[in-house]
Motif scaffolding. Structure first.
Motif, PDB file in Angstrom:
ATOM      1  N   GLY A 268       5.497  46.128  57.290  1.00 59.64           N
ATOM      2  CA  GLY A 268       5.003  45.249  56.243  1.00 59.64           C
ATOM      3  C   GLY A 268       4.409  46.049  55.105  1.00 59.64           C
ATOM      4  N   CYS A 269       3.509  45.430  54.358  1.00 63.08           N
ATOM      5  CA  CYS A 269       2.945  46.075  53.181  1.00 63.08           C
ATOM      6  C   CYS A 269       1.544  45.538  52.916  1.00 63.08           C
ATOM      7  CB  CYS A 269       3.842  45.837  51.971  1.00 63.08           C
ATOM      8  SG  CYS A 269       4.059  44.082  51.563  1.00 63.08           S
ATOM      9  N   HIS A 270       0.912  46.120  51.926  1.00 66.55           N
ATOM     10  CA  HIS A 270      -0.395  45.626  51.489  1.00 66.55           C
ATOM     11  C   HIS A 270      -0.176  44.370  50.647  1.00 66.55           C
ATOM     12  CE1 HIS A 270      -4.717  46.265  50.565  1.00 66.55           C
ATOM     13  NE2 HIS A 270      -4.402  45.481  49.544  1.00 66.55           N
ATOM     14  N   VAL A 271      -0.974  43.326  50.913  1.00 64.12           N
ATOM     15  CA  VAL A 271      -0.854  42.078  50.168  1.00 64.12           C
ATOM     16  C   VAL A 271      -2.217  41.647  49.622  1.00 64.12           C
ATOM     17  CG1 VAL A 271       1.179  41.263  51.429  1.00 64.12           C
ATOM     18  CG2 VAL A 271      -1.104  40.709  52.277  1.00 64.12           C
ATOM     19  N   SER A 272      -2.176  40.840  48.589  1.00 64.24           N
ATOM     20  CA  SER A 272      -3.398  40.375  47.932  1.00 64.24           C
ATOM     21  C   SER A 272      -4.019  39.200  48.673  1.00 64.24           C
ATOM     22  CB  SER A 272      -3.058  39.961  46.496  1.00 64.24           C
ATOM     23  OG  SER A 272      -4.157  39.317  45.879  1.00 64.24           O
ATOM     24  N   ILE A 273      -5.349  39.082  48.570  1.00 64.58           N
ATOM     25  CA  ILE A 273      -6.042  37.900  49.108  1.00 64.58           C
ATOM     26  C   ILE A 273      -6.386  36.944  47.971  1.00 64.58           C
ATOM     27  CG2 ILE A 273      -6.939  39.088  51.139  1.00 64.58           C
ATOM     28  CD1 ILE A 273      -9.715  39.070  49.658  1.00 64.58           C
TER      29      ILE A 273
ATOM     30  N   ILE B 243      -4.125  44.455  59.442  1.00 66.45           N
ATOM     31  CA  ILE B 243      -5.283  45.349  59.373  1.00 66.45           C
ATOM     32  C   ILE B 243      -5.962  45.129  58.025  1.00 66.45           C
ATOM     33  CG2 ILE B 243      -4.413  47.135  60.929  1.00 66.45           C
ATOM     34  CD1 ILE B 243      -3.561  48.744  58.458  1.00 66.45           C
ATOM     35  N   GLY B 244      -7.262  45.370  57.978  1.00 62.15           N
ATOM     36  CA  GLY B 244      -7.986  45.360  56.726  1.00 62.15           C
ATOM     37  C   GLY B 244      -8.132  46.784  56.209  1.00 62.15           C
TER      38      GLY B 244
ATOM     39  N   THR C 203       2.096  35.206  52.425  1.00 63.39           N
ATOM     40  CA  THR C 203       2.833  36.078  51.512  1.00 63.39           C
ATOM     41  C   THR C 203       3.631  37.113  52.288  1.00 63.39           C
ATOM     42  OG1 THR C 203       1.228  35.815  49.717  1.00 63.39           O
ATOM     43  CG2 THR C 203       2.614  37.788  49.668  1.00 63.39           C
ATOM     44  N   ALA C 204       2.984  37.735  53.275  1.00 62.30           N
ATOM     45  CA  ALA C 204       3.660  38.745  54.094  1.00 62.30           C
ATOM     46  C   ALA C 204       4.851  38.138  54.834  1.00 62.30           C
ATOM     47  CB  ALA C 204       2.678  39.357  55.086  1.00 62.30           C
ATOM     48  N   PHE C 205       4.643  36.988  55.435  1.00 61.19           N
ATOM     49  CA  PHE C 205       5.705  36.330  56.204  1.00 61.19           C
ATOM     50  C   PHE C 205       6.881  35.959  55.307  1.00 61.19           C
ATOM     51  CE2 PHE C 205       7.541  32.570  58.343  1.00 61.19           C
ATOM     52  CZ  PHE C 205       7.874  33.156  59.556  1.00 61.19           C
ATOM     53  N   ALA C 206       6.581  35.537  54.084  1.00 59.50           N
ATOM     54  CA  ALA C 206       7.623  35.070  53.166  1.00 59.50           C
ATOM     55  C   ALA C 206       8.566  36.192  52.725  1.00 59.50           C
ATOM     56  CB  ALA C 206       6.986  34.427  51.945  1.00 59.50           C
ATOM     57  N   ILE C 207       8.098  37.447  52.746  1.00 63.73           N
ATOM     58  CA  ILE C 207       8.965  38.555  52.314  1.00 63.73           C
ATOM     59  C   ILE C 207       9.598  39.283  53.504  1.00 63.73           C
ATOM     60  CG2 ILE C 207       7.732  38.899  50.146  1.00 63.73           C
ATOM     61  CD1 ILE C 207       6.395  41.350  51.429  1.00 63.73           C
ATOM     62  N   GLY C 208       9.483  38.702  54.693  1.00 61.85           N
ATOM     63  CA  GLY C 208      10.131  39.293  55.861  1.00 61.85           C
ATOM     64  C   GLY C 208       9.321  40.335  56.584  1.00 61.85           C
ATOM     65  N   ALA C 209       8.026  40.425  56.276  1.00 65.24           N
ATOM     66  CA  ALA C 209       7.154  41.376  56.966  1.00 65.24           C
ATOM     67  C   ALA C 209       6.644  40.759  58.268  1.00 65.24           C
ATOM     68  CB  ALA C 209       5.977  41.756  56.078  1.00 65.24           C
ATOM     69  N   ASN C 210       6.409  41.613  59.256  1.00 67.56           N
ATOM     70  CA  ASN C 210       5.718  41.135  60.458  1.00 67.56           C
ATOM     71  C   ASN C 210       4.417  41.903  60.691  1.00 67.56           C
ATOM     72  OD1 ASN C 210       6.972  43.479  61.218  1.00 67.56           O
ATOM     73  ND2 ASN C 210       7.972  42.646  63.042  1.00 67.56           N
ATOM     74  N   SER C 211       3.979  42.611  59.646  1.00 66.18           N
ATOM     75  CA  SER C 211       2.640  43.197  59.618  1.00 66.18           C
ATOM     76  C   SER C 211       2.181  43.216  58.161  1.00 66.18           C
ATOM     77  CB  SER C 211       2.632  44.609  60.214  1.00 66.18           C
ATOM     78  OG  SER C 211       3.389  45.501  59.421  1.00 66.18           O
ATOM     79  N   PHE C 212       0.874  43.282  57.968  1.00 65.02           N
ATOM     80  CA  PHE C 212       0.361  43.362  56.603  1.00 65.02           C
ATOM     81  C   PHE C 212      -1.051  43.928  56.592  1.00 65.02           C
ATOM     82  CE2 PHE C 212      -0.996  39.203  58.087  1.00 65.02           C
ATOM     83  CZ  PHE C 212      -2.254  38.994  57.513  1.00 65.02           C
ATOM     84  N   GLN C 213      -1.427  44.419  55.423  1.00 64.55           N
ATOM     85  CA  GLN C 213      -2.769  44.948  55.185  1.00 64.55           C
ATOM     86  C   GLN C 213      -3.373  44.212  53.995  1.00 64.55           C
ATOM     87  OE1 GLN C 213      -4.026  49.381  55.143  1.00 64.55           O
ATOM     88  NE2 GLN C 213      -3.664  48.921  52.991  1.00 64.55           N
ATOM     89  N   TYR C 214      -4.682  44.074  53.994  1.00 68.01           N
ATOM     90  CA  TYR C 214      -5.376  43.379  52.913  1.00 68.01           C
ATOM     91  C   TYR C 214      -6.760  43.999  52.716  1.00 68.01           C
ATOM     92  CZ  TYR C 214      -7.850  41.294  56.817  1.00 68.01           C
ATOM     93  OH  TYR C 214      -8.598  41.141  57.958  1.00 68.01           O
ATOM     94  N   PHE C 215      -7.339  43.824  51.542  1.00 67.31           N
ATOM     95  CA  PHE C 215      -8.738  44.172  51.304  1.00 67.31           C
ATOM     96  C   PHE C 215      -9.583  42.971  51.719  1.00 67.31           C
ATOM     97  CE2 PHE C 215      -6.924  46.956  47.850  1.00 67.31           C
ATOM     98  CZ  PHE C 215      -7.293  48.166  48.423  1.00 67.31           C
TER      99      PHE C 215
ATOM    100  N   ILE D 148       2.685  50.109  57.516  1.00 72.46           N
ATOM    101  CA  ILE D 148       2.271  49.427  56.289  1.00 72.46           C
ATOM    102  C   ILE D 148       2.658  50.250  55.058  1.00 72.46           C
ATOM    103  CG2 ILE D 148       0.324  48.485  55.000  1.00 72.46           C
ATOM    104  CD1 ILE D 148       0.783  47.044  57.641  1.00 72.46           C
ATOM    105  N   LEU D 149       3.406  49.634  54.157  1.00 68.55           N
ATOM    106  CA  LEU D 149       3.750  50.274  52.889  1.00 68.55           C
ATOM    107  C   LEU D 149       2.612  50.108  51.889  1.00 68.55           C
ATOM    108  CD1 LEU D 149       7.363  48.839  52.669  1.00 68.55           C
ATOM    109  CD2 LEU D 149       6.820  51.265  52.955  1.00 68.55           C
ATOM    110  N   GLU D 150       2.208  51.215  51.287  1.00 74.89           N
ATOM    111  CA  GLU D 150       1.245  51.185  50.189  1.00 74.89           C
ATOM    112  C   GLU D 150       1.900  51.764  48.933  1.00 74.89           C
ATOM    113  OE1 GLU D 150      -3.169  51.733  51.987  1.00 74.89           O
ATOM    114  OE2 GLU D 150      -1.956  53.542  51.872  1.00 74.89           O
ATOM    115  N   THR D 151       3.177  51.580  48.827  1.00 71.49           N
ATOM    116  CA  THR D 151       3.963  52.135  47.727  1.00 71.49           C
ATOM    117  C   THR D 151       3.936  51.206  46.517  1.00 71.49           C
ATOM    118  OG1 THR D 151       5.905  51.084  48.698  1.00 71.49           O
ATOM    119  CG2 THR D 151       5.501  53.373  49.298  1.00 71.49           C
ATOM    120  N   PRO D 152       4.269  51.733  45.329  1.00 72.74           N
ATOM    121  CA  PRO D 152       4.308  50.871  44.140  1.00 72.74           C
ATOM    122  C   PRO D 152       5.292  49.722  44.343  1.00 72.74           C
ATOM    123  CG  PRO D 152       4.433  53.187  43.519  1.00 72.74           C
ATOM    124  CD  PRO D 152       4.587  53.143  45.006  1.00 72.74           C
ATOM    125  N   ALA D 153       4.835  48.496  44.124  1.00 75.93           N
ATOM    126  CA  ALA D 153       5.697  47.330  44.353  1.00 75.93           C
ATOM    127  C   ALA D 153       6.709  47.177  43.216  1.00 75.93           C
ATOM    128  CB  ALA D 153       4.857  46.066  44.458  1.00 75.93           C
TER     129      ALA D 153
END
Length: 286
Positions: A4-9, A63-64, A19-31, A253-258
């Protein structure tokens, strides 16, 4: 594999999971809260619980990530107390959201005194965790090597954890760009690095991976993330990395430029193809 990737809250914790689920991720990170400050947030417990339920029902792992100013090796007494309260708040939010833990960068010592920095880190973490009974853990992230060079070796990470009063409440988050920038991983030596992680016990406490390519060469001590396969690490090295048995159930978790269009959806697919070494996956480098 949990990718997955980092997503906004921006739309709440439940919104982040959706948001994570909608893009096909099964993991995500958030602040858990504002990434630029270290305040204590009165969070919406119902929103956090809805996030937990949504993730459980759809097989999402999260994960946070604590805010950028956080320094575990801070030396000022008032700042240390503030950091403890701030991180406890992050842990409480992560626990409410059903997350594995909160990623915190390994500390950095002002004035270039790493030994004192390690001592301050251990003191702060012991105070933070001495009465913490939640499932969420503090996840120490390796550094790229800026400043005092602290937190760049497996030995440092494992040793600091082993000296804590409650090491079972602390795990690790491996950042690939940081490992590359620090010279720990040179792209071609992953088997050697992985063997060292096994023998040191690092893998047994690894809870998450930040999968990032690097704009700068190995050993540069410069932390600048690039999309997977578009930097100095390259697809072949990432493919070898992703086939490591210990990573099979660790959230990636991807933290790459979106990308401007489509977000991280295509990059998540690329990572899964690299892990399977699917035909044509290396065409990106040609």
């Amino acid at each position: 594999m949990f990718v997955g990737c980092h997503v906004s809250i921006r739309n709440g914790y439940l919104g982040a999971a959706k948001t994570a689920f909608a893009i096909g991720a099964n993991s995500f990170q958030y602040f858990p809260k504002n990434p630029r400050s270290m305040g204590v947030k009165a969070f919406d417990a119902k929103d956090a619980e809805a996030c937990r339920r949504f993730a459980q029902e759809r097989g999402l792992v999260s994960i946070g990530h604590t805010s950028y100013p956080t320094n575990l090796a801070v030396d000022e007494e008032d700042m240390r107390e503030r950091t403890v309260k701030h991180l406890r708040n992050d842990l409480e939010i992560a626990e409410a959201c059903g997350s594995l833990g909160v990623v915190v960068h390994f500390g950095h010592a002002k004035g270039g005194e790493p030994l004192e920095g390690y001592k301050r880190m251990i003191r702060l973490l012991d105070e933070l965790l001495h009465d913490w009974r939640g499932e969420a853990k503090i996840l120490l992230e390796n550094n790229a090597g800026q400043g005092s060079r602290m937190g760049t070796t497996i030995e440092e990470l494992v040793q600091v954890r082993s000296l804590l009063a409650a090491p079972d409440r602390v795990g690790f988050c491996l950042d690939t760009c940081h490992a590359f920038a620090s010279g720990l991983w040179r792209g071609s030596n992953w088997k050697e690095v992985a063997a060292h992680m096994r023998s040191s016990g690092y893998f047994s406490s690894l809870a998450a991976v930040h999968l990032n390519d690097s704009v700068y060469p190995s050993g540069s001590f410069r932390d600048r993330h690039a999309p997977v396969g578009r930097g100095e690490i390259g697809l072949e090295a990432f493919s070898e990395f992703l086939q490591t048995p210990e990573l099979a159930e660790v959230p990636i978790i991807l933290e790459t430029p979106a990308p401007a269009i489509g977000g991280h959806r295509e990059e998540i697919l690329l990572v899964r193809k690299l892990a399977d070494r699917q035909e044509g996956v290396f065409d990106l480098e040609k």
